[in-house]
Each structure stands twice: as structure tokens, then as C-alpha cells.
Design a protein around this motif. Sequence first.
Motif, mmCIF file in Angstrom:
data_model
loop_
_atom_site.group_PDB
_atom_site.id
_atom_site.type_symbol
_atom_site.label_atom_id
_atom_site.label_comp_id
_atom_site.label_asym_id
_atom_site.label_seq_id
_atom_site.Cartn_x
_atom_site.Cartn_y
_atom_site.Cartn_z
ATOM 1 N N LEU A 108 62.198 67.986 27.048
ATOM 2 C CA LEU A 108 63.343 68.680 26.467
ATOM 3 C C LEU A 108 62.898 69.786 25.525
ATOM 4 N N LEU A 109 61.932 69.498 24.670
ATOM 5 C CA LEU A 109 61.486 70.481 23.685
ATOM 6 C C LEU A 109 60.741 71.638 24.334
ATOM 7 N N ALA A 110 59.986 71.356 25.399
ATOM 8 C CA ALA A 110 59.274 72.427 26.088
ATOM 9 C C ALA A 110 60.236 73.375 26.792
ATOM 10 N N GLU A 111 61.422 72.876 27.143
ATOM 11 C CA GLU A 111 62.425 73.712 27.793
ATOM 12 C C GLU A 111 63.391 74.350 26.806
ATOM 13 N N SER A 112 63.745 73.619 25.731
ATOM 14 C CA SER A 112 64.852 74.066 24.869
ATOM 15 C C SER A 112 64.550 73.952 23.382
ATOM 16 N N GLY A 113 63.288 73.713 23.005
ATOM 17 C CA GLY A 113 62.944 73.475 21.604
ATOM 18 C C GLY A 113 63.435 74.540 20.640
ATOM 19 N N PRO A 114 63.119 75.824 20.853
ATOM 20 C CA PRO A 114 63.569 76.856 19.902
ATOM 21 C C PRO A 114 65.091 76.895 19.739
ATOM 22 N N TYR A 115 65.807 76.737 20.841
ATOM 23 C CA TYR A 115 67.278 76.730 20.769
ATOM 24 C C TYR A 115 67.768 75.550 19.934
ATOM 25 N N LEU A 116 67.213 74.363 20.157
ATOM 26 C CA LEU A 116 67.661 73.178 19.429
ATOM 27 C C LEU A 116 67.302 73.262 17.948
ATOM 28 N N LEU A 117 66.152 73.852 17.640
ATOM 29 C CA LEU A 117 65.785 74.044 16.231
ATOM 30 C C LEU A 117 66.757 75.005 15.543
ATOM 31 N N ASP A 118 67.137 76.061 16.236
ATOM 32 C CA ASP A 118 68.131 76.982 15.689
ATOM 33 C C ASP A 118 69.460 76.269 15.453
ATOM 34 N N LEU A 119 69.843 75.411 16.402
ATOM 35 C CA LEU A 119 71.107 74.678 16.284
ATOM 36 C C LEU A 119 71.070 73.717 15.103
ATOM 37 N N ALA A 120 69.936 73.047 14.909
ATOM 38 C CA ALA A 120 69.796 72.138 13.760
ATOM 39 C C ALA A 120 69.912 72.901 12.453
ATOM 40 N N SER A 121 69.235 74.041 12.384
ATOM 41 C CA SER A 121 69.280 74.858 11.168
ATOM 42 C C SER A 121 70.698 75.337 10.884
ATOM 43 N N LYS A 122 71.399 75.761 11.932
ATOM 44 C CA LYS A 122 72.774 76.260 11.788
ATOM 45 C C LYS A 122 73.690 75.186 11.224
ATOM 46 N N ASN A 123 73.438 73.928 11.601
ATOM 47 C CA ASN A 123 74.301 72.835 11.163
ATOM 48 C C ASN A 123 73.770 72.096 9.943
ATOM 49 N N GLY A 124 72.670 72.589 9.369
ATOM 50 C CA GLY A 124 72.159 72.019 8.128
ATOM 51 C C GLY A 124 71.594 70.628 8.261
ATOM 52 N N VAL A 125 71.027 70.318 9.437
ATOM 53 C CA VAL A 125 70.448 68.998 9.652
ATOM 54 C C VAL A 125 69.010 69.135 10.136
ATOM 55 N N ASP A 126 68.306 68.012 10.185
ATOM 56 C CA ASP A 126 66.906 67.993 10.601
ATOM 57 C C ASP A 126 66.785 67.682 12.088
ATOM 58 N N LEU A 127 65.797 68.299 12.717
ATOM 59 C CA LEU A 127 65.352 67.932 14.060
ATOM 60 C C LEU A 127 63.850 67.721 13.967
ATOM 61 N N ARG A 128 63.414 66.493 14.142
ATOM 62 C CA ARG A 128 61.990 66.163 14.028
ATOM 63 C C ARG A 128 61.488 65.620 15.371
ATOM 64 N N PHE A 129 60.226 65.942 15.690
ATOM 65 C CA PHE A 129 59.726 65.625 17.032
ATOM 66 C C PHE A 129 58.220 65.396 17.054
ATOM 67 N N GLU A 130 57.692 64.766 16.005
ATOM 68 C CA GLU A 130 56.256 64.503 15.925
ATOM 69 C C GLU A 130 55.744 63.751 17.149
ATOM 70 N N ALA A 131 56.510 62.801 17.639
ATOM 71 C CA ALA A 131 56.042 61.942 18.735
ATOM 72 C C ALA A 131 56.071 62.634 20.090
ATOM 73 N N SER A 132 56.596 63.847 20.160
ATOM 74 C CA SER A 132 56.682 64.534 21.449
ATOM 75 C C SER A 132 55.333 65.047 21.932
ATOM 76 N N VAL A 133 54.383 65.190 21.025
ATOM 77 C CA VAL A 133 53.066 65.733 21.377
ATOM 78 C C VAL A 133 51.977 64.817 20.842
ATOM 79 N N LEU A 134 51.154 64.293 21.728
ATOM 80 C CA LEU A 134 49.965 63.509 21.364
ATOM 81 C C LEU A 134 50.277 62.210 20.648
ATOM 82 N N GLY A 135 51.419 61.615 20.961
ATOM 83 C CA GLY A 135 51.713 60.262 20.510
ATOM 84 C C GLY A 135 51.546 60.040 19.018
#
Length: 429
Positions: A108-135
Motif C-alpha cells: 500500500l505504501l509503495a503505491e500510495s504512501g505520499p498521498y496517504l501521508l498528505d491525507l494524514a497531515s491534512k486531518n491532523g493525525v499520525d500515519l506510522r509505518f515502521e513495520a512496512s520495511v525490514l520488519g
Amino acid sequence: MTTIKIALLGFGTVAQGTFNLLQDNAELIRNRTGVNVEISKIFVRNPDKYSHITLPETAQYVTDIDEVLKDDSIQMVVELMGGTTFAKDCVEGALKAKKNVVTANKDLLAESGPYLLDLASKNGVDLRFEASVLGGIPIIRTLYESLAGNRITEIIGIMNGTTNFILTKMSEEGLSYQDVLKEAQDLGYAEADPTADVEGLDAARKLAILASISFNRRIFFEDVSVEGITSIDTEDIKFGKEFGYNIKLLGIAKETSQGLSLNVYPAFIPTTHPLASVRGSYNAIYVKGNGIDDVMLYGRGAGSLPTGSSVVSDIMEVAKNISYNETGRLKPFYYDQKNIYSPGKIQSSYYLRLEVDNKTGVLAKISAKLAEQKISVLSIVQRNMDPETAVLAIVTSKCPRSYILNLIDSFNSLRSVKSVNSVIRIMEA
């Protein structure tokens, strides 16, 4: 003490690892965050499948996603289902409902990550994804925080445990690719359909996420040039050892004055390089910055608990931000120009393995073709297979990929060259 209610979406391997860590380390989590993290709902398709798992009194299974998205008491959604369609709808819905999101979904993040980060910022919430890369390796937060003052110039990583396991076994035990793949599947390291791993697609998705963060560009999976390991032969590995190399599937992202290069491919690494010693199913990431020079992180790149560890770390961080009313602080920034540098122009040394006629004068013809392409030979080894056929293993000087492709065409035009069996890049020490 403040209680933060969360919902888990999905209850597979990683979700259960996350669930277990949240239960087993509950006191530690409370002490380190100052809040109580409470699992409120777990969205699954079939609750009966998990009847053997005892939930805490606070938690319940739900089969309607709206029971999560429309529940105002839930402040954090933890998406662990995978996929890029329904999962995207759920993450978008949560962010628009001003719920914080933690996810391990690299696709999901490789396809839509920048868009989802922008959406999180717009709505004043966090989007975290440490586990998406290298466990369990904490590379995302390292890039965002610890190395934030650096201009990152290069990322080199062993980003897929399945392929590293396969190449390690081939190197150390001399086994064929097919034999080791079957063993990896029997041990659970490889899926029944291993395409995403062995063709380099999994590593490419992870590289896209890391490059987007490191270079502040809107980089996606399709921007990465990808080659897999299915053509690697034990003969190549043996010759590589003679030349002082180990074979690894690498994800490499660089930013130079010529632009960005984003590639996943098998490569020979000098045995003196730290990545050359990464064995088995372990992963490692090597980062170069203009302040810290070189940094390497190493560890388990997948699995229930290692990946769950990163998910829980994100949950704790978001929970603290909620309690201090500090969500949405991460403001994504991207340069307008992406400028992907053509893989054909990237210069490196190459290893080539050829089958040729075992006759006088063949080597001279090979040398002439190399000279025509302005490529010099750094090392060469000849092995006689039989009275009629010899094998040549050649290490070239640095040159663009396009030169090598032209060289292969030239070799194929020679009657004395029976086949060009392998072409493998060589990474500098």
C-alpha cells in the motif's frame, strides 16, 4: 491514567504477534508511554477462525468495518491485513475520520504512501509505518528522526530475507536454486508462490518507501528497476568466490547530480563489505549521509514478533502523541522534480560467464570485442569443460549498462561463443 483505545484490522501472523506483545508487555508499555493502550475491536472476516485465542475483556471481534470507522471512542487503527484495495479504503476512511493509523502494509505504501501521508497531515493525525520495511529493523524512524539532519546520498540494503536465505544456502552448501527454494518453502521462509520475493518485487516496494523518505520525492514502486535471482547459478557463485565476492540481492537508491537511480538486482559484493557477511534470513540496510558518512542497521526483517515489535513501537509513539495532543506533527515535504536516472547509464563493473570453443585465438577475439566497446578486463579465469568447450569468467572495468548490452550482442555474433550464460553487476567496496 489516560486510556487509548485501538482497533486491529486483520488478525494474521503479524497482528497476532502485535497482540501478544501488547498483552505480554502491557506494564512496560504503560510505564514507558504514560498511557494505557487498550485493544477495543479486532476486525476479521470469520471470528470462529480465532476461537482458540482468548481476548482481553475490553476486546471483541467485529465483521463490519464501519463498527471501527464510525466508533468515536477508537483513536487509533492498526491495519495489518495487507493488500492495496480494501486496505487502502480502510486507511483512507480512518484518516478522514481523524483516526491515527499504524500499518505494516508495504504494498500500500509503495503505491500510495505520499498521498496517504498528505491525507494524514491534512486531518491532523499520525500515519506510522515502521513495520512496512525490514520488519524489526528501525529504519523508518532512523531516517525521519536520527538522520534528519543529513542529506542522504545512498541507500544499499539486503531487504528480503527469503532471497538472502536462498543465496546464502547456495553459497555455503553449493545447492541449486530450485533445491534451496523448496527448502525455504518447507521452512516457511518462502511462499507457495515465491514470485514477489525471488523476482525482487518485495525488495523494490521497500526501496521505494525508503527512497521517498530519504530523498523527499514522491517515489513509487513503478519507479524502481527490478531484477530477481532466478537466473543465479552455483557456477557463478563459485567463480565469484575466486574473485573475492559474495552474491546478494540488493536494493540500491542513489541521488547524484545526474538524478535518482533506483534499482533492485543481484550483485557481487566484495567480501570486505559489511553487507557481505549478512547471512540466512537476516536483513541489513546501509545508509550514507553527508554528516554521518556510513551507518548500517542489521536484524530480523520479517516474522510475527520482529515485525510486531515495530508495530507496537509505532502504537506507543502515536499513543503518546494522542495523550499530549501532538498528532499530525509530521509534515511531509517533497521536491517537485523526481528525475529518475536511466539504469542503462549507471556505471559499474560486471561479471560475465561465457561458454566458448576451446580453441586457440578465441580469447583474442573476445578481447577485441571488449576493446571495441571500450571495456577493459580486470580479471579472467578459464575452465576447460571438455576438449571442445571452455568457460570464461570475466570481471570488467566500470562501464555503463548499455555498453555491456552492446558487448553481449557482439559476443553473440561470434561463432566461437556458444553462449553468454551470466551477467552480474559488481558493487564497489
